[in-house]
Design a protein around this motif. Structure first.
Motif, PDB file in Angstrom:
ATOM      1  N   LYS A   1      41.078  27.981  29.635  1.00  0.00           N
ATOM      2  CA  LYS A   1      42.151  28.933  29.905  1.00  0.00           C
ATOM      3  C   LYS A   1      42.001  29.633  31.260  1.00  0.00           C
ATOM      4  CE  LYS A   1      42.952  29.742  24.981  1.00  0.00           C
ATOM      5  NZ  LYS A   1      42.979  30.723  23.869  1.00  0.00           N
ATOM      6  N   LEU A   2      40.846  29.460  31.893  1.00  0.00           N
ATOM      7  CA  LEU A   2      40.627  29.941  33.253  1.00  0.00           C
ATOM      8  C   LEU A   2      40.060  28.781  34.060  1.00  0.00           C
ATOM      9  CD1 LEU A   2      38.915  33.467  32.863  1.00  0.00           C
ATOM     10  CD2 LEU A   2      41.200  33.012  33.770  1.00  0.00           C
ATOM     11  N   ASP A   3      40.428  28.707  35.348  1.00  0.00           N
ATOM     12  CA  ASP A   3      39.860  27.616  36.150  1.00  0.00           C
ATOM     13  C   ASP A   3      38.431  27.953  36.568  1.00  0.00           C
ATOM     14  OD1 ASP A   3      39.769  28.823  38.909  1.00  0.00           O
ATOM     15  OD2 ASP A   3      41.935  29.005  38.540  1.00  0.00           O
ATOM     16  N   LYS A   4      37.727  26.955  37.102  1.00  0.00           N
ATOM     17  CA  LYS A   4      36.300  27.092  37.382  1.00  0.00           C
ATOM     18  C   LYS A   4      35.996  27.994  38.571  1.00  0.00           C
ATOM     19  CE  LYS A   4      34.810  22.815  35.187  1.00  0.00           C
ATOM     20  NZ  LYS A   4      34.050  21.548  35.340  1.00  0.00           N
ATOM     21  N   SER A   5      37.026  28.453  39.260  1.00  0.00           N
ATOM     22  CA  SER A   5      36.799  29.411  40.344  1.00  0.00           C
ATOM     23  C   SER A   5      36.351  30.761  39.794  1.00  0.00           C
ATOM     24  CB  SER A   5      38.068  29.589  41.184  1.00  0.00           C
ATOM     25  OG  SER A   5      39.074  30.283  40.461  1.00  0.00           O
ATOM     26  N   TYR A   6      36.490  30.951  38.477  1.00  0.00           N
ATOM     27  CA  TYR A   6      36.063  32.202  37.848  1.00  0.00           C
ATOM     28  C   TYR A   6      34.596  32.157  37.394  1.00  0.00           C
ATOM     29  CZ  TYR A   6      40.644  34.398  37.889  1.00  0.00           C
ATOM     30  OH  TYR A   6      41.805  34.995  38.298  1.00  0.00           O
ATOM     31  N   LEU A   7      33.907  31.069  37.696  1.00  0.00           N
ATOM     32  CA  LEU A   7      32.472  31.036  37.418  1.00  0.00           C
ATOM     33  C   LEU A   7      31.741  31.952  38.394  1.00  0.00           C
ATOM     34  CD1 LEU A   7      31.939  27.200  36.857  1.00  0.00           C
ATOM     35  CD2 LEU A   7      31.958  29.009  35.115  1.00  0.00           C
ATOM     36  N   ILE A   8      30.622  32.500  37.966  1.00  0.00           N
ATOM     37  CA  ILE A   8      29.866  33.427  38.808  1.00  0.00           C
ATOM     38  C   ILE A   8      29.114  32.652  39.885  1.00  0.00           C
ATOM     39  CG2 ILE A   8      27.937  35.065  38.845  1.00  0.00           C
ATOM     40  CD1 ILE A   8      28.803  35.957  36.048  1.00  0.00           C
ATOM     41  N   ARG A   9      29.299  33.097  41.118  1.00  0.00           N
ATOM     42  CA  ARG A   9      28.585  32.479  42.242  1.00  0.00           C
ATOM     43  C   ARG A   9      27.216  33.118  42.405  1.00  0.00           C
ATOM     44  NH1 ARG A   9      31.713  33.312  47.426  1.00  0.00           N
ATOM     45  NH2 ARG A   9      32.774  31.358  46.886  1.00  0.00           N
ATOM     46  N   ASP A  10      27.143  34.457  42.279  1.00  0.00           N
ATOM     47  CA  ASP A  10      25.870  35.137  42.534  1.00  0.00           C
ATOM     48  C   ASP A  10      25.918  36.551  41.984  1.00  0.00           C
ATOM     49  OD1 ASP A  10      23.309  35.447  43.438  1.00  0.00           O
ATOM     50  OD2 ASP A  10      23.800  35.348  45.568  1.00  0.00           O
ATOM     51  N   THR A  11      24.745  37.137  41.797  1.00  0.00           N
ATOM     52  CA  THR A  11      24.667  38.572  41.508  1.00  0.00           C
ATOM     53  C   THR A  11      24.430  39.309  42.816  1.00  0.00           C
ATOM     54  OG1 THR A  11      22.296  38.377  41.034  1.00  0.00           O
ATOM     55  CG2 THR A  11      23.808  38.301  39.158  1.00  0.00           C
ATOM     56  N   LEU A  12      24.853  40.566  42.861  1.00  0.00           N
ATOM     57  CA  LEU A  12      24.748  41.373  44.072  1.00  0.00           C
ATOM     58  C   LEU A  12      23.978  42.651  43.776  1.00  0.00           C
ATOM     59  CD1 LEU A  12      28.511  41.122  45.127  1.00  0.00           C
ATOM     60  CD2 LEU A  12      26.623  39.689  45.963  1.00  0.00           C
ATOM     61  N   PRO A  13      23.285  43.199  44.766  1.00  0.00           N
ATOM     62  CA  PRO A  13      22.610  44.489  44.561  1.00  0.00           C
ATOM     63  C   PRO A  13      23.617  45.601  44.304  1.00  0.00           C
ATOM     64  CG  PRO A  13      21.789  43.367  46.544  1.00  0.00           C
ATOM     65  CD  PRO A  13      23.030  42.643  46.102  1.00  0.00           C
ATOM     66  N   ASP A  14      23.237  46.568  43.490  1.00  0.00           N
ATOM     67  CA  ASP A  14      24.079  47.732  43.235  1.00  0.00           C
ATOM     68  C   ASP A  14      24.444  48.392  44.566  1.00  0.00           C
ATOM     69  OD1 ASP A  14      25.358  49.636  41.537  1.00  0.00           O
ATOM     70  OD2 ASP A  14      23.690  51.025  41.861  1.00  0.00           O
ATOM     71  N   GLY A  15      25.696  48.721  44.742  1.00  0.00           N
ATOM     72  CA  GLY A  15      26.146  49.357  45.981  1.00  0.00           C
ATOM     73  C   GLY A  15      26.817  48.406  46.948  1.00  0.00           C
ATOM     74  N   THR A  16      26.713  47.074  46.709  1.00  0.00           N
ATOM     75  CA  THR A  16      27.393  46.102  47.566  1.00  0.00           C
ATOM     76  C   THR A  16      28.904  46.305  47.478  1.00  0.00           C
ATOM     77  OG1 THR A  16      25.620  44.517  47.118  1.00  0.00           O
ATOM     78  CG2 THR A  16      27.629  43.644  48.089  1.00  0.00           C
ATOM     79  N   HIS A  17      29.591  46.188  48.609  1.00  0.00           N
ATOM     80  CA  HIS A  17      31.043  46.417  48.693  1.00  0.00           C
ATOM     81  C   HIS A  17      31.406  47.832  48.238  1.00  0.00           C
ATOM     82  CE1 HIS A  17      31.515  42.204  49.558  1.00  0.00           C
ATOM     83  NE2 HIS A  17      31.074  41.834  48.371  1.00  0.00           N
ATOM     84  N   GLY A  18      30.448  48.758  48.308  1.00  0.00           N
ATOM     85  CA  GLY A  18      30.708  50.150  47.927  1.00  0.00           C
ATOM     86  C   GLY A  18      30.866  50.367  46.434  1.00  0.00           C
ATOM     87  N   ILE A  19      30.410  49.409  45.615  1.00  0.00           N
ATOM     88  CA  ILE A  19      30.535  49.522  44.151  1.00  0.00           C
ATOM     89  C   ILE A  19      29.191  49.932  43.562  1.00  0.00           C
ATOM     90  CG2 ILE A  19      31.058  48.288  42.023  1.00  0.00           C
ATOM     91  CD1 ILE A  19      32.802  46.379  43.723  1.00  0.00           C
TER      92      ILE A  19
END
Length: 418
Positions: free
Chosen positions: A386-404
């Protein structure tokens, strides 16, 4: 009595304590007294069994005469000293008593109070005061109680960081992570409380390290590095002088930088000389440090930290425990910041026990650009087509990346769960 006739591991029980020159020491003797103050030596306990020739040689470096006991406590052979799972240990099986959502509000209160008490404990020591043993034990007990109800609620709170209080928050995080890992390993409640105390106090010796060294943003020179490494000695001495502290906490404060390959510090202990609790705290200490922003190094994603632990299993870390720890943390623990293959960025809300690589995620941004509307996506829908494979996780990011930051979403009332 001619002490040279004593067989290793056996004593003449008709005698009590005998003074002998160090040249007559043998493996299997029990040293009860030195010819100098214990705190002037690297010996952890005031009274110990000589389990190897290295132990004998180390005593000879510091003393000319010692006293040995003629009555021996139960002797554990050197090759069994570091065994991880004694046959006598019965594993405890736990079930979650409440859901993560139900535990969340209570866990938040536990976390805030534990953070306050930990900072107070650390500040008191920094200012030259003594360790408040009862406060430390109370902090650990509240964390154990929450983790026994449901570990997920308190675990993701370890992702809430404040660099200004790094040492105190790191100590509390190691306490929480160690308790949760001990629960995963099947430790009893009493063992969890002891392990949590070891985690909470493992770095107290850093309060005796000069602040300019402890907080230096760049590389340490040789003198500074030696000062930093001395925190394990300071921790041992501080805890030895604190009434009501278990020997396990003293051992961990002294030994959590020892390595399985014998290349750790301060004593270059062989693997057989490193206790199970020290091995556990070494793991969770490294994991929490690597995933936090420090004054001298940026945070790295959880997956990268776990890859390092996996790579260093058997050399730096105990192999069995390293593999168990990786399994207990999981690929994408709740609260992890992740980037999908399509560039969307979000926080993991909920794990998926069937498809561990497909958690529920709240989508927050496309790269650095916040989304107009935040959206919750169940990545298991990729498996269902029901979702295409572009929604698979590429990587985890450190807390605070992209201001999040996780803390910002906690303040909005967001609840993470497994």
């Amino acid at each position: 009595m001619d002490t040279r006739e004593i067989r290793p591991g056996f004593y003449d029980k008709s005698k009590r304590s005998i003074k002998i020159p160090v040249g007559e020491l043998r493996v299997g003797m029990y040293v009860s007294k030195l010819d100098r103050d214990w705190l002037e030596t690297p010996f952890l306990l005031q009274g110990f069994l000589l389990e190897s020739q290295d132990d004998v040689d180390t005593v000879a470096e510091y003393c000319q005469h010692v006293w040995i006991d003629a009555v021996q406590p139960e002797w554990v052979p050197p090759d069994e000293h570091g065994v991880m799972e004694p046959k006598t240990r019965k594993k405890t099986t736990y079930i979650n008593k409440v859901s993560a959502r139900d535990e969340h509000d209570q866990a938040l209160g536990v976390f805030r109070e534990a953070r306050r008490l930990t900072k107070t404990i650390i500040d008191d020591i920094r200012l030259g005061g003594t360790l408040n043993t009862e406060e430390a034990k109370s902090t650990v007990k509240s964390c154990v109680d929450s983790i026994l109800r449901n570990p997920d609620a308190l675990l993701w709170m370890t992702k809430i960081r404040n660099q200004d209080n790094y040492t105190a928050e790191h100590c509390l995080n190691v306490c929480i992570l160690a308790i949760a890992f001990g629960r995963h390993l099947g430790f009893s409640e009493a063992e969890l409380e002891k392990l949590g105390l070891c985690g909470l106090l493992h770095d107290v010796g850093k309060m005796r390290v000069p602040p300019e060294v402890l907080n230096k943003p760049g590389p340490l020179d040789k003198k500074e590095w030696n000062q930093m490494r001395a925190h394990v000695i300071h921790g041992r001495n501080l805890l030895l002088s604190s009434p009501g502290i278990t020997h396990a906490a003293v051992d961990v404060a002294y030994s959590h930088h020892e390595r399985m390959d014998g290349q750790g510090y301060p004593r270059k202990l062989p693997a057989s000389g490193i206790s199970e609790f020290s091995r556990i705290i070494a793991l969770v200490d490294a994991y929490d440090a690597m995933t936090a922003k420090r004054c001298y190094a940026p945070a790295i994603p959880t997956t990268q930290a776990l890859k390092i632990i996996y790579k260093d299993r058997g050399t730096h870390f105990d192999e069995r425990l390293a593999l168990a720890f990786i399994k207990s943390v999981g690929l994408y623990p709740p609260g992890s910041l992740v980037e999908l293959k399509n560039g969307l960025v979000g926080l993991v809300l909920e794990g998926n026990k069937q498809y561990r690589h497909l958690p529920k995620v709240i989508l927050l941004a496309q790269g650095d650009e916040p989304l107009e509307r935040e959206k919750i996506v169940d990545l298991a829908q990729v498996e269902a087509g029901k979702l295409d494979k572009s929604y698979l996780i590429r990587d985890t990011l450190p807390d605070g990346t992209h201001g999040i930051f996780v803390r910002d979403y906690r303040e909005k009332g967001l609840v993470f769960k497994s």
